[in-house]
Design a protein around this motif. Sequence first.
Motif, PDB file in Angstrom:
ATOM      1  N   ASP A 139       0.851  -1.142   0.064  1.00 12.10           N
ATOM      2  CA  ASP A 139       0.192  -0.047  -0.155  1.00 12.10           C
ATOM      3  C   ASP A 139       0.824   1.312  -0.015  1.00 12.10           C
ATOM      4  O   ASP A 139       1.430   1.500   1.142  1.00 12.10           O
ATOM      5  CB  ASP A 139      -0.848  -0.102   1.289  1.00 12.10           C
ATOM      6  CG  ASP A 139      -2.118   1.070   1.381  1.00 12.10           C
ATOM      7  OD1 ASP A 139      -1.843   1.967   0.555  1.00 12.10           O
ATOM      8  OD2 ASP A 139      -3.055   0.934   1.856  1.00 12.10           O
ATOM      9  N   VAL A 140       1.354   1.648  -1.256  1.00 11.09           N
ATOM     10  CA  VAL A 140       2.131   2.710  -1.441  1.00 11.09           C
ATOM     11  C   VAL A 140       1.767   4.127  -0.756  1.00 11.09           C
ATOM     12  O   VAL A 140       2.834   4.633   0.270  1.00 11.09           O
ATOM     13  CB  VAL A 140       2.208   3.106  -2.819  1.00 11.09           C
ATOM     14  CG1 VAL A 140       3.266   4.317  -2.971  1.00 11.09           C
ATOM     15  CG2 VAL A 140       3.036   1.732  -3.503  1.00 11.09           C
ATOM     16  N   LEU A 141       0.598   4.386  -0.763  1.00 16.02           N
ATOM     17  CA  LEU A 141       0.058   5.609  -0.108  1.00 16.02           C
ATOM     18  C   LEU A 141       0.213   5.580   1.256  1.00 16.02           C
ATOM     19  O   LEU A 141       0.857   6.537   2.183  1.00 16.02           O
ATOM     20  CB  LEU A 141      -1.256   5.948  -0.616  1.00 16.02           C
ATOM     21  CG  LEU A 141      -1.675   7.565  -0.067  1.00 16.02           C
ATOM     22  CD1 LEU A 141      -0.827   8.613  -0.510  1.00 16.02           C
ATOM     23  CD2 LEU A 141      -3.240   7.259  -0.437  1.00 16.02           C
ATOM     24  N   ARG A 142      -0.323   4.679   1.858  1.00 12.93           N
ATOM     25  CA  ARG A 142      -0.320   4.314   3.350  1.00 12.93           C
ATOM     26  C   ARG A 142       1.125   4.248   3.962  1.00 12.93           C
ATOM     27  O   ARG A 142       1.503   4.951   4.963  1.00 12.93           O
ATOM     28  CB  ARG A 142      -0.987   3.189   3.946  1.00 12.93           C
ATOM     29  CG  ARG A 142      -1.128   2.832   5.143  1.00 12.93           C
ATOM     30  CD  ARG A 142      -1.871   1.698   5.574  1.00 12.93           C
ATOM     31  NE  ARG A 142      -1.998   1.347   6.871  1.00 12.93           N
ATOM     32  CZ  ARG A 142      -1.058   0.793   7.664  1.00 12.93           C
ATOM     33  NH1 ARG A 142      -0.134   0.072   6.726  1.00 12.93           N
ATOM     34  NH2 ARG A 142      -1.112   0.419   8.986  1.00 12.93           N
ATOM     35  N   LEU A 143       2.141   3.667   3.452  1.00 13.82           N
ATOM     36  CA  LEU A 143       3.203   3.363   3.787  1.00 13.82           C
ATOM     37  C   LEU A 143       4.272   4.646   3.741  1.00 13.82           C
ATOM     38  O   LEU A 143       4.877   5.256   4.693  1.00 13.82           O
ATOM     39  CB  LEU A 143       4.295   2.330   2.921  1.00 13.82           C
ATOM     40  CG  LEU A 143       5.542   2.106   3.272  1.00 13.82           C
ATOM     41  CD1 LEU A 143       5.751   1.597   4.630  1.00 13.82           C
ATOM     42  CD2 LEU A 143       6.189   1.019   2.245  1.00 13.82           C
ATOM     43  N   ARG A 144       3.899   5.504   2.610  1.00 12.08           N
ATOM     44  CA  ARG A 144       4.601   7.060   2.475  1.00 12.08           C
ATOM     45  C   ARG A 144       4.197   7.810   3.614  1.00 12.08           C
ATOM     46  O   ARG A 144       5.254   8.116   4.185  1.00 12.08           O
ATOM     47  CB  ARG A 144       4.094   7.533   1.144  1.00 12.08           C
ATOM     48  CG  ARG A 144       4.871   8.720   1.187  1.00 12.08           C
ATOM     49  CD  ARG A 144       4.387   9.698  -0.349  1.00 12.08           C
ATOM     50  NE  ARG A 144       4.565   9.008  -1.559  1.00 12.08           N
ATOM     51  CZ  ARG A 144       3.796   8.886  -2.492  1.00 12.08           C
ATOM     52  NH1 ARG A 144       2.736   9.617  -2.192  1.00 12.08           N
ATOM     53  NH2 ARG A 144       4.082   8.535  -3.628  1.00 12.08           N
ATOM     54  N   TRP A 145       2.905   7.824   4.011  1.00 12.13           N
ATOM     55  CA  TRP A 145       2.556   8.782   5.011  1.00 12.13           C
ATOM     56  C   TRP A 145       3.157   8.274   6.197  1.00 12.13           C
ATOM     57  O   TRP A 145       3.481   9.072   7.118  1.00 12.13           O
ATOM     58  CB  TRP A 145       1.077   8.799   5.095  1.00 12.13           C
ATOM     59  CG  TRP A 145       0.357   9.812   4.034  1.00 12.13           C
ATOM     60  CD1 TRP A 145       0.316   9.323   2.546  1.00 12.13           C
ATOM     61  CD2 TRP A 145       0.641  10.978   3.796  1.00 12.13           C
ATOM     62  NE1 TRP A 145      -0.165  10.324   1.827  1.00 12.13           N
ATOM     63  CE2 TRP A 145       0.121  11.721   2.665  1.00 12.13           C
ATOM     64  CE3 TRP A 145       0.825  12.003   4.802  1.00 12.13           C
ATOM     65  CZ2 TRP A 145      -0.050  12.930   2.204  1.00 12.13           C
ATOM     66  CZ3 TRP A 145       0.853  13.640   4.391  1.00 12.13           C
ATOM     67  CH2 TRP A 145       0.155  13.877   2.920  1.00 12.13           C
ATOM     68  N   LEU A 146       2.869   7.000   6.560  1.00 16.74           N
ATOM     69  CA  LEU A 146       3.439   6.236   7.678  1.00 16.74           C
ATOM     70  C   LEU A 146       4.976   6.633   8.089  1.00 16.74           C
ATOM     71  O   LEU A 146       5.241   7.024   9.270  1.00 16.74           O
ATOM     72  CB  LEU A 146       3.210   4.632   7.735  1.00 16.74           C
ATOM     73  CG  LEU A 146       3.766   4.002   8.955  1.00 16.74           C
ATOM     74  CD1 LEU A 146       3.124   4.343  10.306  1.00 16.74           C
ATOM     75  CD2 LEU A 146       3.844   2.729   8.700  1.00 16.74           C
ATOM     76  N   LEU A 147       5.833   6.306   6.836  1.00 14.11           N
ATOM     77  CA  LEU A 147       7.280   6.713   7.389  1.00 14.11           C
ATOM     78  C   LEU A 147       7.577   8.127   7.112  1.00 14.11           C
ATOM     79  O   LEU A 147       8.359   8.658   7.817  1.00 14.11           O
ATOM     80  CB  LEU A 147       7.916   5.935   5.974  1.00 14.11           C
ATOM     81  CG  LEU A 147       7.923   4.419   6.272  1.00 14.11           C
ATOM     82  CD1 LEU A 147       8.723   3.715   5.196  1.00 14.11           C
ATOM     83  CD2 LEU A 147       8.202   3.937   7.619  1.00 14.11           C
ATOM     84  N   LEU A 148       6.844   8.953   6.545  1.00  9.41           N
ATOM     85  CA  LEU A 148       7.110  10.477   6.402  1.00  9.41           C
ATOM     86  C   LEU A 148       6.651  10.775   7.775  1.00  9.41           C
ATOM     87  O   LEU A 148       7.476  12.083   8.520  1.00  9.41           O
ATOM     88  CB  LEU A 148       6.194  11.013   5.417  1.00  9.41           C
ATOM     89  CG  LEU A 148       6.492  11.067   3.864  1.00  9.41           C
ATOM     90  CD1 LEU A 148       5.839  11.597   3.083  1.00  9.41           C
ATOM     91  CD2 LEU A 148       8.081  11.683   3.767  1.00  9.41           C
TER      92      LEU A 148
END
Length: 325
Positions: free
Chosen positions: A224-233
Amino acid sequence: MACLVLSVAVVVTIGPASLSVPDVFEVIGARLGFVDTGVSRIGQGIVWNLRLPRTLMAAVSGAGLAVCGVVLQSLLRNPLAEPFLLGVSSGASTGAVLVLILGIGAGAVSLTMGAFAGAVVAFVLVMALARLAGGGTAKVILAGVAGTQLFSAVTSYIVITAADAEQARGVLNWLLGSLSGARWDDVAVAGIVCVLGLALCVSRSNALDAFAFGQDAASSLGIDVLRLRWLLLTATALVTATIVSSAGAIGFVGLVVPHAARLLVGHRHRALLPVTAVLGALLLVWVDTLSVVVAGAQEVPVGVVTALVGVPAFALLLARRRNMG
Protein backbone atom coordinates in the motif's frame (compact mmCIF):
# COMPACT_ATOMS: atom_id res chain seq x y z
CA MET A 1 28.46 -1.49 17.98
CA ALA A 2 31.52 -2.30 20.11
CA CYS A 3 33.35 0.51 18.33
CA LEU A 4 30.52 2.89 19.23
CA VAL A 5 30.56 1.89 22.91
CA LEU A 6 34.34 2.32 23.06
CA SER A 7 34.11 5.67 21.26
CA VAL A 8 31.58 6.95 23.79
CA ALA A 9 33.82 5.90 26.67
CA VAL A 10 36.91 7.49 25.10
CA VAL A 11 35.13 10.74 24.26
CA VAL A 12 33.87 11.10 27.84
CA THR A 13 37.49 11.11 29.05
CA ILE A 14 38.47 14.02 26.79
CA GLY A 15 38.71 17.28 28.71
CA PRO A 16 40.59 19.06 31.51
CA ALA A 17 39.71 16.48 34.18
CA SER A 18 42.02 13.48 34.40
CA LEU A 19 39.82 10.49 33.60
CA SER A 20 40.41 7.12 31.96
CA VAL A 21 38.17 4.68 30.10
CA PRO A 22 38.08 2.28 33.10
CA ASP A 23 37.02 5.25 35.26
CA VAL A 24 34.09 5.89 32.95
CA PHE A 25 32.89 2.28 33.13
CA GLU A 26 33.38 2.31 36.91
CA VAL A 27 31.21 5.41 37.30
CA ILE A 28 28.50 3.93 35.09
CA GLY A 29 28.61 0.66 36.98
CA ALA A 30 28.45 2.46 40.33
CA ARG A 31 25.48 4.56 39.25
CA LEU A 32 23.67 1.43 38.13
CA GLY A 33 24.49 -0.28 41.42
CA PHE A 34 26.74 -2.98 40.00
CA VAL A 35 30.18 -2.02 41.37
CA ASP A 36 31.90 0.40 43.71
CA THR A 37 34.16 3.12 42.36
CA GLY A 38 37.23 4.92 43.58
CA VAL A 39 36.65 7.89 41.29
CA SER A 40 36.26 11.16 43.18
CA ARG A 41 32.84 12.77 43.58
CA ILE A 42 33.89 15.55 41.23
CA GLY A 43 34.99 13.01 38.63
CA GLN A 44 31.73 11.11 39.00
CA GLY A 45 29.77 14.32 38.52
CA ILE A 46 31.76 15.23 35.41
CA VAL A 47 31.16 11.82 33.86
CA TRP A 48 27.54 11.25 34.85
CA ASN A 49 26.06 14.74 34.83
CA LEU A 50 28.05 16.55 32.14
CA ARG A 51 29.92 14.48 29.61
CA LEU A 52 27.98 11.22 29.38
CA PRO A 53 24.52 12.70 28.66
CA ARG A 54 26.03 15.02 26.06
CA THR A 55 27.90 12.19 24.34
CA LEU A 56 24.89 9.87 24.39
CA MET A 57 22.70 12.67 23.01
CA ALA A 58 25.21 13.08 20.20
CA ALA A 59 25.05 9.35 19.47
CA VAL A 60 21.25 9.27 19.52
CA SER A 61 20.99 12.39 17.35
CA GLY A 62 23.48 11.09 14.81
CA ALA A 63 21.77 7.71 14.59
CA GLY A 64 18.28 9.21 14.29
CA LEU A 65 19.17 11.79 11.65
CA ALA A 66 21.12 9.24 9.59
CA VAL A 67 18.25 6.72 9.63
CA CYS A 68 15.77 9.43 8.64
CA GLY A 69 18.05 10.32 5.74
CA VAL A 70 18.12 6.72 4.48
CA VAL A 71 14.35 6.39 4.65
CA LEU A 72 13.64 9.69 2.92
CA GLN A 73 16.18 9.05 0.16
CA SER A 74 14.58 5.67 -0.53
CA LEU A 75 10.99 6.78 -0.07
CA LEU A 76 11.31 9.86 -2.27
CA ARG A 77 13.84 8.27 -4.63
CA ASN A 78 16.02 11.34 -4.26
CA PRO A 79 19.71 10.98 -3.27
CA LEU A 80 19.73 14.54 -1.93
CA ALA A 81 16.79 14.03 0.45
CA GLU A 82 17.63 14.61 4.11
CA PRO A 83 15.71 14.93 7.40
CA PHE A 84 15.13 18.68 7.14
CA LEU A 85 13.47 18.41 3.73
CA LEU A 86 9.98 18.38 5.28
CA GLY A 87 10.30 21.79 6.93
CA VAL A 88 10.76 20.31 10.39
CA SER A 89 13.98 22.18 11.20
CA SER A 90 12.70 25.59 10.12
CA GLY A 91 9.44 25.03 12.00
CA ALA A 92 11.36 24.10 15.13
CA SER A 93 13.42 27.27 14.75
CA THR A 94 10.26 29.37 14.60
CA GLY A 95 8.83 27.65 17.68
CA ALA A 96 12.09 28.22 19.55
CA VAL A 97 12.29 31.93 18.81
CA LEU A 98 8.62 32.43 19.72
CA VAL A 99 9.48 31.17 23.21
CA LEU A 100 12.98 32.60 23.52
CA ILE A 101 12.42 36.07 22.05
CA LEU A 102 8.69 36.83 22.17
CA GLY A 103 8.19 34.95 25.43
CA ILE A 104 5.10 33.10 24.23
CA GLY A 105 4.22 30.52 26.85
CA ALA A 106 7.16 31.62 29.00
CA GLY A 107 7.18 29.75 32.28
CA ALA A 108 4.81 27.08 31.02
CA VAL A 109 6.52 26.21 27.72
CA SER A 110 10.24 25.43 27.56
CA LEU A 111 12.48 26.05 24.57
CA THR A 112 12.43 22.33 23.77
CA MET A 113 8.65 22.12 23.89
CA GLY A 114 8.28 25.23 21.75
CA ALA A 115 10.71 23.87 19.16
CA PHE A 116 8.93 20.51 19.06
CA ALA A 117 5.53 22.19 18.66
CA GLY A 118 6.88 24.35 15.83
CA ALA A 119 8.35 21.30 14.09
CA VAL A 120 5.04 19.44 14.26
CA VAL A 121 3.08 22.44 12.96
CA ALA A 122 5.52 22.82 10.06
CA PHE A 123 5.26 19.15 9.14
CA VAL A 124 1.46 19.20 9.23
CA LEU A 125 1.43 22.30 7.04
CA VAL A 126 3.85 20.79 4.53
CA MET A 127 1.88 17.55 4.32
CA ALA A 128 -1.39 19.45 3.91
CA LEU A 129 0.15 21.53 1.13
CA ALA A 130 1.49 18.40 -0.58
CA ARG A 131 -1.90 16.73 -0.37
CA LEU A 132 -3.64 19.84 -1.69
CA ALA A 133 -1.26 19.79 -4.65
CA GLY A 134 -2.26 16.21 -5.43
CA GLY A 135 0.29 14.18 -3.47
CA GLY A 136 3.18 12.38 -5.12
CA THR A 137 6.90 12.43 -4.44
CA ALA A 138 7.65 15.63 -6.34
CA LYS A 139 4.81 17.48 -4.62
CA VAL A 140 6.10 16.46 -1.17
CA ILE A 141 9.57 17.79 -2.01
CA LEU A 142 8.21 21.07 -3.38
CA ALA A 143 5.89 21.50 -0.39
CA GLY A 144 8.87 20.89 1.91
CA VAL A 145 10.91 23.57 0.15
CA ALA A 146 8.01 26.04 0.39
CA GLY A 147 7.43 25.26 4.08
CA THR A 148 11.13 25.61 4.86
CA GLN A 149 11.29 29.01 3.20
CA LEU A 150 8.12 30.20 4.96
CA PHE A 151 9.21 29.30 8.49
CA SER A 152 12.77 30.49 7.88
CA ALA A 153 11.39 33.86 6.82
CA VAL A 154 9.19 34.06 9.94
CA THR A 155 12.15 33.18 12.16
CA SER A 156 14.37 35.79 10.51
CA TYR A 157 11.68 38.45 10.82
CA ILE A 158 11.23 37.79 14.56
CA VAL A 159 14.97 37.85 15.22
CA ILE A 160 15.51 41.07 13.23
CA THR A 161 12.59 42.99 14.70
CA ALA A 162 12.37 41.75 18.29
CA ALA A 163 15.69 40.29 19.46
CA ASP A 164 18.49 42.10 21.23
CA ALA A 165 22.14 41.19 20.62
CA GLU A 166 22.31 38.57 23.36
CA GLN A 167 19.07 36.90 22.26
CA ALA A 168 20.19 36.91 18.62
CA ARG A 169 23.45 35.20 19.59
CA GLY A 170 21.60 32.56 21.61
CA VAL A 171 19.21 31.88 18.74
CA LEU A 172 22.09 31.62 16.28
CA ASN A 173 23.90 29.07 18.46
CA TRP A 174 20.71 27.02 18.76
CA LEU A 175 19.99 27.21 15.02
CA LEU A 176 23.48 25.91 14.24
CA GLY A 177 23.10 22.97 16.62
CA SER A 178 24.38 22.55 20.15
CA LEU A 179 24.59 19.59 22.51
CA SER A 180 25.99 21.54 25.44
CA GLY A 181 22.69 21.60 27.33
CA ALA A 182 21.91 17.90 26.96
CA ARG A 183 20.28 16.32 30.01
CA TRP A 184 19.33 12.78 30.89
CA ASP A 185 15.65 13.40 30.20
CA ASP A 186 16.55 14.68 26.71
CA VAL A 187 18.58 11.52 26.11
CA ALA A 188 15.75 9.31 27.36
CA VAL A 189 13.04 10.93 25.22
CA ALA A 190 15.16 11.14 22.08
CA GLY A 191 16.50 7.60 22.62
CA ILE A 192 13.04 6.06 22.98
CA VAL A 193 11.69 7.91 19.93
CA CYS A 194 14.71 6.98 17.80
CA VAL A 195 14.62 3.30 18.82
CA LEU A 196 10.90 3.09 18.03
CA GLY A 197 11.47 4.90 14.72
CA LEU A 198 14.32 2.56 13.77
CA ALA A 199 12.26 -0.50 14.70
CA LEU A 200 9.37 0.71 12.54
CA CYS A 201 11.65 1.38 9.58
CA VAL A 202 13.40 -2.00 9.89
CA SER A 203 10.00 -3.70 10.00
CA ARG A 204 9.25 -2.04 6.64
CA SER A 205 12.66 -2.77 5.13
CA ASN A 206 11.32 -5.07 2.40
CA ALA A 207 8.84 -2.42 1.32
CA LEU A 208 11.62 0.18 1.24
CA ASP A 209 13.64 -2.16 -0.97
CA ALA A 210 10.69 -2.32 -3.37
CA PHE A 211 10.56 1.47 -3.62
CA ALA A 212 13.95 1.36 -5.37
CA PHE A 213 12.12 0.03 -8.44
CA GLY A 214 9.46 2.73 -8.35
CA GLN A 215 6.01 3.12 -6.87
CA ASP A 216 4.33 1.07 -9.59
CA ALA A 217 6.65 -1.87 -8.94
CA ALA A 218 6.06 -1.58 -5.19
CA SER A 219 2.30 -1.45 -5.71
CA SER A 220 2.43 -4.55 -7.93
CA LEU A 221 4.06 -6.42 -5.02
CA GLY A 222 1.01 -5.73 -2.86
CA ILE A 223 2.42 -2.75 -0.96
CA ASP A 224 0.00 0.00 0.00
CA VAL A 225 2.23 2.77 -1.36
CA LEU A 226 0.21 5.74 -0.14
CA ARG A 227 -0.24 4.40 3.39
CA LEU A 228 3.42 3.39 3.72
CA ARG A 229 4.63 6.74 2.45
CA TRP A 230 2.55 8.71 4.94
CA LEU A 231 3.46 6.36 7.78
CA LEU A 232 7.20 6.65 7.21
CA LEU A 233 7.10 10.37 6.45
CA THR A 234 5.31 10.91 9.76
CA ALA A 235 7.76 8.67 11.63
CA THR A 236 10.83 10.43 10.20
CA ALA A 237 9.30 13.83 10.93
CA LEU A 238 8.64 12.92 14.58
CA VAL A 239 12.17 11.55 15.04
CA THR A 240 13.67 14.65 13.44
CA ALA A 241 11.43 16.98 15.46
CA THR A 242 12.45 15.29 18.71
CA ILE A 243 16.15 15.58 17.90
CA VAL A 244 15.98 19.15 16.62
CA SER A 245 13.96 20.31 19.63
CA SER A 246 16.77 19.17 21.95
CA ALA A 247 19.91 19.63 19.86
CA GLY A 248 19.05 22.23 17.24
CA ALA A 249 19.51 21.88 13.50
CA ILE A 250 22.50 19.60 12.85
CA GLY A 251 22.91 19.34 9.12
CA PHE A 252 24.68 16.96 6.72
CA VAL A 253 24.48 13.87 8.95
CA GLY A 254 21.28 12.65 7.30
CA LEU A 255 22.65 13.45 3.85
CA VAL A 256 26.19 12.08 3.96
CA VAL A 257 26.00 9.02 6.24
CA PRO A 258 23.41 7.05 4.18
CA HIS A 259 25.63 7.25 1.09
CA ALA A 260 28.65 6.06 3.07
CA ALA A 261 26.62 3.17 4.53
CA ARG A 262 25.47 2.08 1.06
CA LEU A 263 29.09 1.82 -0.05
CA LEU A 264 29.72 -0.55 2.88
CA VAL A 265 26.67 -2.83 2.87
CA GLY A 266 24.74 -2.13 -0.32
CA HIS A 267 21.11 -1.10 -0.72
CA ARG A 268 19.21 -3.78 1.23
CA HIS A 269 17.52 -1.89 4.04
CA ARG A 270 17.54 -4.70 6.60
CA ALA A 271 21.33 -4.31 6.80
CA LEU A 272 21.52 -0.69 5.65
CA LEU A 273 19.35 0.82 8.40
CA PRO A 274 21.27 -0.48 11.48
CA VAL A 275 24.65 0.17 9.87
CA THR A 276 23.58 3.70 9.03
CA ALA A 277 22.44 4.25 12.61
CA VAL A 278 25.81 3.15 14.02
CA LEU A 279 27.79 5.23 11.50
CA GLY A 280 25.65 8.29 12.20
CA ALA A 281 26.16 7.88 15.94
CA LEU A 282 29.93 7.46 15.52
CA LEU A 283 30.18 10.50 13.27
CA LEU A 284 28.31 12.87 15.55
CA VAL A 285 30.03 11.65 18.73
CA TRP A 286 33.43 12.50 17.29
CA VAL A 287 32.30 15.66 15.50
CA ASP A 288 30.81 17.00 18.73
CA THR A 289 34.09 16.31 20.49
CA LEU A 290 35.92 18.15 17.73
CA SER A 291 33.55 21.11 18.11
CA VAL A 292 34.54 21.37 21.78
CA VAL A 293 38.33 21.07 21.41
CA VAL A 294 38.96 22.75 18.05
CA ALA A 295 38.64 26.35 19.25
CA GLY A 296 39.78 26.06 22.85
CA ALA A 297 37.58 28.01 25.24
CA GLN A 298 35.09 29.02 22.52
CA GLU A 299 32.86 26.09 21.64
CA VAL A 300 31.96 25.88 17.95
CA PRO A 301 28.32 24.91 17.20
CA VAL A 302 28.27 21.28 16.16
CA GLY A 303 26.25 22.09 13.03
CA VAL A 304 29.14 24.20 11.75
CA VAL A 305 31.59 21.33 12.19
CA THR A 306 29.28 18.78 10.55
CA ALA A 307 29.09 21.07 7.52
CA LEU A 308 32.86 21.57 7.42
CA VAL A 309 33.40 17.81 7.68
CA GLY A 310 30.36 16.81 5.63
CA VAL A 311 30.97 18.84 2.47
CA PRO A 312 34.41 17.34 1.65
CA ALA A 313 33.22 13.88 2.73
CA PHE A 314 30.21 14.14 0.44
CA ALA A 315 32.44 15.30 -2.42
CA LEU A 316 34.68 12.25 -1.91
CA LEU A 317 31.66 9.94 -1.87
CA LEU A 318 30.37 11.45 -5.11
CA ALA A 319 33.78 11.05 -6.73
CA ARG A 320 34.01 7.42 -5.61
CA ARG A 321 30.52 6.63 -6.90
CA ARG A 322 31.43 8.18 -10.24
CA ASN A 323 34.60 6.05 -10.47
CA MET A 324 32.64 2.93 -9.51
CA GLY A 325 29.87 3.75 -12.01
